[in-house]
Design a protein around this motif. Structure first.
Motif, PDB file in Angstrom:
ATOM      1  N   LEU A 146       0.822  -1.212   0.000  1.00  0.00           N
ATOM      2  CA  LEU A 146       0.000   0.000   0.000  1.00  0.00           C
ATOM      3  C   LEU A 146       0.856   1.262   0.000  1.00  0.00           C
ATOM      4  O   LEU A 146       0.473   2.267  -0.614  1.00  0.00           O
ATOM      5  N   GLY A 147       1.994   1.214   0.688  1.00  0.00           N
ATOM      6  CA  GLY A 147       2.876   2.377   0.678  1.00  0.00           C
ATOM      7  C   GLY A 147       3.361   2.694  -0.724  1.00  0.00           C
ATOM      8  O   GLY A 147       3.234   3.823  -1.216  1.00  0.00           O
ATOM      9  N   ALA A 148       3.903   1.693  -1.409  1.00  0.00           N
ATOM     10  CA  ALA A 148       4.428   1.908  -2.757  1.00  0.00           C
ATOM     11  C   ALA A 148       3.313   2.188  -3.762  1.00  0.00           C
ATOM     12  O   ALA A 148       3.422   3.104  -4.586  1.00  0.00           O
ATOM     13  N   ALA A 149       2.229   1.416  -3.696  1.00  0.00           N
ATOM     14  CA  ALA A 149       1.146   1.565  -4.677  1.00  0.00           C
ATOM     15  C   ALA A 149       0.489   2.941  -4.589  1.00  0.00           C
ATOM     16  O   ALA A 149       0.183   3.556  -5.617  1.00  0.00           O
ATOM     17  N   THR A 150       0.272   3.418  -3.377  1.00  0.00           N
ATOM     18  CA  THR A 150      -0.373   4.724  -3.216  1.00  0.00           C
ATOM     19  C   THR A 150       0.492   5.841  -3.780  1.00  0.00           C
ATOM     20  O   THR A 150      -0.001   6.733  -4.479  1.00  0.00           O
ATOM     21  N   VAL A 151       1.788   5.780  -3.502  1.00  0.00           N
ATOM     22  CA  VAL A 151       2.690   6.827  -4.004  1.00  0.00           C
ATOM     23  C   VAL A 151       2.786   6.768  -5.526  1.00  0.00           C
ATOM     24  O   VAL A 151       2.682   7.805  -6.206  1.00  0.00           O
ATOM     25  N   VAL A 152       2.942   5.572  -6.069  1.00  0.00           N
ATOM     26  CA  VAL A 152       3.061   5.429  -7.523  1.00  0.00           C
ATOM     27  C   VAL A 152       1.779   5.889  -8.226  1.00  0.00           C
ATOM     28  O   VAL A 152       1.827   6.577  -9.252  1.00  0.00           O
ATOM     29  N   ALA A 153       0.627   5.549  -7.671  1.00  0.00           N
ATOM     30  CA  ALA A 153      -0.648   5.866  -8.313  1.00  0.00           C
ATOM     31  C   ALA A 153      -0.977   7.352  -8.283  1.00  0.00           C
ATOM     32  O   ALA A 153      -1.681   7.852  -9.168  1.00  0.00           O
ATOM     33  N   THR A 154      -0.499   8.064  -7.275  1.00  0.00           N
ATOM     34  CA  THR A 154      -0.902   9.467  -7.111  1.00  0.00           C
ATOM     35  C   THR A 154       0.221  10.466  -7.379  1.00  0.00           C
ATOM     36  O   THR A 154      -0.026  11.671  -7.404  1.00  0.00           O
TER      37      THR A 154
END
Length: 206
Positions: free
Chosen positions: A175-183
């Protein structure tokens, strides 16, 4: 196993209770280390807050995408924590101090409705570490060992089973990586615009 509410709960002791006991036995044999680990497991989360602040500070001298990652990472940490807490409520795994009450314990046994799976401390630590990979590699190089130590400390003090911290780490990383990459991209556009306005001093070094 059933929880205090009568609902079925995850039986953590059946998964890796033996490994948990091995770790707490090790803690029992290393009394000289107990205070230091207890201090870190209790207050170490503040270190990750400082790393987030350092990430923002360094990002002021970097491009808009880096600043966007620095701004989004704390949001990713909150999202990871909330998801982790939701999983806790779903699985309702009793703390190991209740399932294995005779094992050595450093941290006081929490209330019966304070569930173990996954570990919130570990999730937060690894969400910070994952997000910082996209902000500053030097900070990430500090955050990852600190996150691993946080995970280990949660088992050492008797607060969690090993699988609690392993899943907590996975939740934090994903969730840490996915949230940053997505936004990161849309936030970077906003940062570029705001760097030309009153918020410039917060988003870009002079």
């Amino acid at each position: 196993m059933t929880t205090a509410s009568g609902a079925p709960g995850l039986d953590g002791a059946a998964i890796d209770g033996g490994l948990y006991t091995d770790v707490t036995d090790f803690a029992h044999r290393t009394h000289w280390l107990n205070d230091a680990v207890s201090l870190y497991t209790t207050y170490g989360v503040a270190l990750f807050g400082l790393l987030l602040l350092a990430g923002w500070w360094l990002a002021r001298r970097r491009d808009a995408r880096t600043m966007a990652a620095a701004l989004v990472t704390p949001v990713a940490v909150v999202i990871a924590y909330l998801v982790d807490d939701g999983v806790k409520s779903l699985f309702q795994e009793a703390r190991p101090c209740r399932a294995l009450p005779h094992d050595f314990l450093i941290e006081a046994c929490p209330a019966a409705n304070d569930y173990a799976f996954p570990s919130n401390h570990t999730t937060v630590a690894f969400a910070v570490a994952a997000g910082l990979l996209l902000v500053d590699r030097r900070l990430a190089a500090l955050a990852w060992p600190a996150a691993i130590l946080m995970a280990a400390s949660r088992v050492y003090v008797g607060a969690h089973y090993p699988h609690d911290v392993l899943v907590g780490a996975l939740v934090g990383i994903v969730l840490g990586a996915a949230t940053v990459v997505a936004t990161r991209r849309p936030v970077a556009h906003a940062v570029s615009r705001l760097r030309g306005g009153p918020a410039r001093s917060l988003l870009q070094a002079a």
